[in-house]
Design an enzyme around this catalytic site. Structure first.
Site, PDB file in Angstrom:
ATOM      1  N   LYS A  43      30.763  68.535 127.701  1.00 42.83           N
ATOM      2  CA  LYS A  43      29.618  68.725 128.599  1.00 42.83           C
ATOM      3  C   LYS A  43      29.973  68.655 130.084  1.00 42.83           C
ATOM      4  O   LYS A  43      29.122  68.382 130.930  1.00 42.83           O
ATOM      5  CB  LYS A  43      28.467  67.726 128.304  1.00 42.83           C
ATOM      6  CG  LYS A  43      28.067  67.578 126.871  1.00 42.83           C
ATOM      7  CD  LYS A  43      28.020  68.855 126.086  1.00 42.83           C
ATOM      8  CE  LYS A  43      26.935  69.827 126.472  1.00 42.83           C
ATOM      9  NZ  LYS A  43      27.001  71.042 125.604  1.00 42.83           N
ATOM     10  N   THR A  46      33.003  73.037 130.589  1.00 45.07           N
ATOM     11  CA  THR A  46      34.137  73.679 129.931  1.00 45.07           C
ATOM     12  C   THR A  46      33.936  75.186 129.744  1.00 45.07           C
ATOM     13  O   THR A  46      34.811  75.991 130.080  1.00 45.07           O
ATOM     14  CB  THR A  46      34.319  73.076 128.509  1.00 45.07           C
ATOM     15  OG1 THR A  46      33.903  71.723 128.525  1.00 45.07           O
ATOM     16  CG2 THR A  46      35.732  73.223 128.022  1.00 45.07           C
ATOM     17  N   HIS A  98      39.190  69.293 123.937  1.00 46.44           N
ATOM     18  CA  HIS A  98      38.479  68.108 124.438  1.00 46.44           C
ATOM     19  C   HIS A  98      39.287  66.844 124.116  1.00 46.44           C
ATOM     20  O   HIS A  98      38.782  65.734 124.261  1.00 46.44           O
ATOM     21  CB  HIS A  98      37.125  67.955 123.740  1.00 46.44           C
ATOM     22  CG  HIS A  98      36.049  68.900 124.188  1.00 46.44           C
ATOM     23  ND1 HIS A  98      35.855  69.275 125.488  1.00 46.44           N
ATOM     24  CD2 HIS A  98      35.070  69.525 123.478  1.00 46.44           C
ATOM     25  CE1 HIS A  98      34.804  70.093 125.560  1.00 46.44           C
ATOM     26  NE2 HIS A  98      34.320  70.262 124.359  1.00 46.44           N
ATOM     27  N   SER A 128      23.397  65.852 129.672  1.00 45.97           N
ATOM     28  CA  SER A 128      23.668  67.146 129.024  1.00 45.97           C
ATOM     29  C   SER A 128      23.978  66.919 127.539  1.00 45.97           C
ATOM     30  O   SER A 128      23.460  67.626 126.675  1.00 45.97           O
ATOM     31  CB  SER A 128      24.853  67.819 129.729  1.00 45.97           C
ATOM     32  OG  SER A 128      25.165  69.034 129.120  1.00 45.97           O
ATOM     33  N   ARG A 246      21.582  74.908 129.472  1.00 49.43           N
ATOM     34  CA  ARG A 246      20.337  74.160 129.567  1.00 49.43           C
ATOM     35  C   ARG A 246      19.763  74.254 130.984  1.00 49.43           C
ATOM     36  O   ARG A 246      18.778  74.947 131.211  1.00 49.43           O
ATOM     37  CB  ARG A 246      20.604  72.699 129.164  1.00 49.43           C
ATOM     38  CG  ARG A 246      19.375  71.835 128.943  1.00 49.43           C
ATOM     39  CD  ARG A 246      19.805  70.403 128.659  1.00 49.43           C
ATOM     40  NE  ARG A 246      20.559  69.823 129.764  1.00 49.43           N
ATOM     41  CZ  ARG A 246      20.028  69.103 130.760  1.00 49.43           C
ATOM     42  NH1 ARG A 246      18.747  68.843 130.766  1.00 49.43           N
ATOM     43  NH2 ARG A 246      20.792  68.613 131.728  1.00 49.43           N
TER      44      ARG A 246
HETATM   45  S1  PPS Z   1      30.674  71.719 125.577  1.00 49.84           S
HETATM   46  O1  PPS Z   1      29.672  71.898 124.497  1.00 49.84           O
HETATM   47  O2  PPS Z   1      31.156  70.349 125.592  1.00 49.84           O
HETATM   48  O3  PPS Z   1      31.774  72.652 125.490  1.00 49.84           O
HETATM   49  O4  PPS Z   1      29.827  71.937 126.912  1.00 49.84           O
HETATM   50  P1  PPS Z   1      30.392  72.352 128.356  1.00 49.84           P
HETATM   51  O5  PPS Z   1      30.588  73.806 128.396  1.00 49.84           O
HETATM   52  O6  PPS Z   1      31.534  71.477 128.724  1.00 49.84           O
HETATM   53  O7  PPS Z   1      29.184  71.927 129.331  1.00 49.84           O
HETATM   54  C1  PPS Z   1      27.890  72.449 129.200  1.00 49.84           C
HETATM   55  C2  PPS Z   1      27.197  72.264 130.540  1.00 49.84           C
HETATM   56  O8  PPS Z   1      27.713  73.233 131.479  1.00 49.84           O
HETATM   57  C3  PPS Z   1      26.645  73.976 132.030  1.00 49.84           C
HETATM   58  N1  PPS Z   1      27.067  75.349 132.339  1.00 49.84           N
HETATM   59  C4  PPS Z   1      26.959  75.903 133.564  1.00 49.84           C
HETATM   60  N2  PPS Z   1      26.519  75.397 134.741  1.00 49.84           N
HETATM   61  C5  PPS Z   1      26.532  76.238 135.816  1.00 49.84           C
HETATM   62  N3  PPS Z   1      26.920  77.525 135.754  1.00 49.84           N
HETATM   63  C6  PPS Z   1      27.371  78.072 134.600  1.00 49.84           C
HETATM   64  N4  PPS Z   1      27.757  79.347 134.564  1.00 49.84           N
HETATM   65  C7  PPS Z   1      27.400  77.240 133.440  1.00 49.84           C
HETATM   66  N5  PPS Z   1      27.777  77.435 132.153  1.00 49.84           N
HETATM   67  C8  PPS Z   1      27.572  76.270 131.493  1.00 49.84           C
HETATM   68  C9  PPS Z   1      25.594  73.954 130.911  1.00 49.84           C
HETATM   69  O9  PPS Z   1      24.329  74.352 131.398  1.00 49.84           O
HETATM   70  C10 PPS Z   1      25.676  72.512 130.469  1.00 49.84           C
HETATM   71  O10 PPS Z   1      25.097  71.611 131.420  1.00 49.84           O
HETATM   72  P2  PPS Z   1      23.573  71.129 131.387  1.00 49.84           P
HETATM   73  O11 PPS Z   1      23.477  70.035 132.410  1.00 49.84           O
HETATM   74  O12 PPS Z   1      23.255  70.661 130.009  1.00 49.84           O
HETATM   75  O13 PPS Z   1      22.745  72.325 131.794  1.00 49.84           O
END
Ligand code: PPS
Length: 284
Positions: A43, A46, A98, A128, A246
């Site tokens: 989260k 990544t 991870h 998240s 999200r």
């Molecule tokens: S995972 O399931 O562990 O692989 O999740 P991960 O990808 O590490 O993290 C998910 C959060 O990243 C946000 N996210 C983004 N934020 C901004 N811009 C872009 N393009 C983007 N892509 C993924 C995603 O919304 C999750 O955060 P939260 O706070 O839940 O919205």
């Protein structure tokens, strides 16, 4: 019944992981000099980073990211799906993990392979994770955010403690083959971060190619891309409609923590992260 099995003190969701693969990843998986690995605590942003690196490789052309699921473009080393893809792949590989530092493939530490480690305010990581994992069979269902905060502070969640994960990987700071990024910097200066990644990977993009990378890795573009938004994820993992994309903002924890929860968190953070230079963590 717990949704986990435990390996060397770290919890892994039994529905997607196998003990033998975690063990093989650490002891037998051979990381090659020309490989690039994105590493993070779950989260932390990544998938956003994966999307950016994929687009850098194609110089902004979206064909690859729009036709191949994100977990096959940059397979997770330690998963049942990713591991066999990677061991059978020739040439430079792009992969994700991870894994905490002490469970990462040992061969990496003898290689020149590149690691990009992304960190994020652990309070936002927590929020998240609470909303994401609550909709999956990956974790035991927390009855409230308060319970989830307790688990997070104790490290009783998939991939263990955020504090241990971060401390472990930050010990690589200063190595030429290690790039540290943060979700917060990526939000604040996405273009600058993409340029930093290009430098680290030895890639040169023209300004219009960089514009395309920015365009196709935006929150909205990723939310609409079914190859990247997790809508293709297997139904036995999802319990309640899974949303990867999200909110995509920094600081959302302020909408969810009580004052007491914030104080408790601060105290644990100060204790567990003592010794790191002020300013290393770019969040307030
Ligand atoms: S995972 O399931 O562990 O692989 O999740 P991960 O990808 O590490 O993290 C998910 C959060 O990243 C946000 N996210 C983004 N934020 C901004 N811009 C872009 N393009 C983007 N892509 C993924 C995603 O919304 C999750 O955060 P939260 O706070 O839940 O919205």
């Amino acid at each position: 019944m717990s949704a986990y099995f435990w390996f060397e003190g770290i919890a892994f969701p039994a529905i997607v992981y196998k003990r033998e693969i975690i063990e093989e990843s650490r002891d037998k998986f051979v990381i090659r000099d020309e490989d690039t690995v994105i590493v993070s605590y779950p989260k932390s942003g990544t998938n956003w980073l994966i999307e950016i690196v994929c687009l850098i490789q194609t110089k902004g052309n979206p064909k690859w990211i729009q036709s191949v699921p994100i977990w096959d473009r940059s397979p997770w080393i330690e998963t049942q799906r990713g591991f066999p893809i990677l061991i059978n792949k020739e040439g430079p590989r792009f992969m994700t993990s991870h894994l905490p530092f002490h469970l990462f493939p040992k061969s990496f530490f003898r290689s020149k392979a590149k690691v990009i480690y992304i960190i994020r305010n652990p309070r936002d990581v927590l929020v998240s994770g609470y909303f994401f994992q609550g909709n999956t069979n990956l974790v035991d269902n927390p009855e409230s955010l308060r319970t989830y905060i307790e688990w997070f502070l104790k490290g009783n969640l998939p991939y263990g403690s955020w504090f241990e994960h971060t401390r472990g990987w930050l010990s690589m700071r200063g190595n030429d083959n290690f790039l540290l990024l943060s979700y917060e910097d990526m939000k604040k200066n996405t273009r600058g971060t993409i340029e930093k990644i290009c430098d680290f990977l030895g890639k040169k993009l023209e300004p219009d190619e960089l514009d395309l990378v920015l365009k196709y890795s935006s929150f909205q573009a990723m939310k609409e891309n079914k190859m990247s938004n997790f809508s293709l994820i297997s139904e036995d993992i999802i319990t309640n409609g899974l949303v990867l994309m999200r909110k995509g903002v920094a600081g959302d924890w302020k909408n969810h923590f009580t004052v007491t929860e914030a104080e408790t968190f601060d105290k644990v953070f100060q204790e567990k992260m003592a010794g790191f230079p002020p300013g290393l963590f770019p969040w307030k």
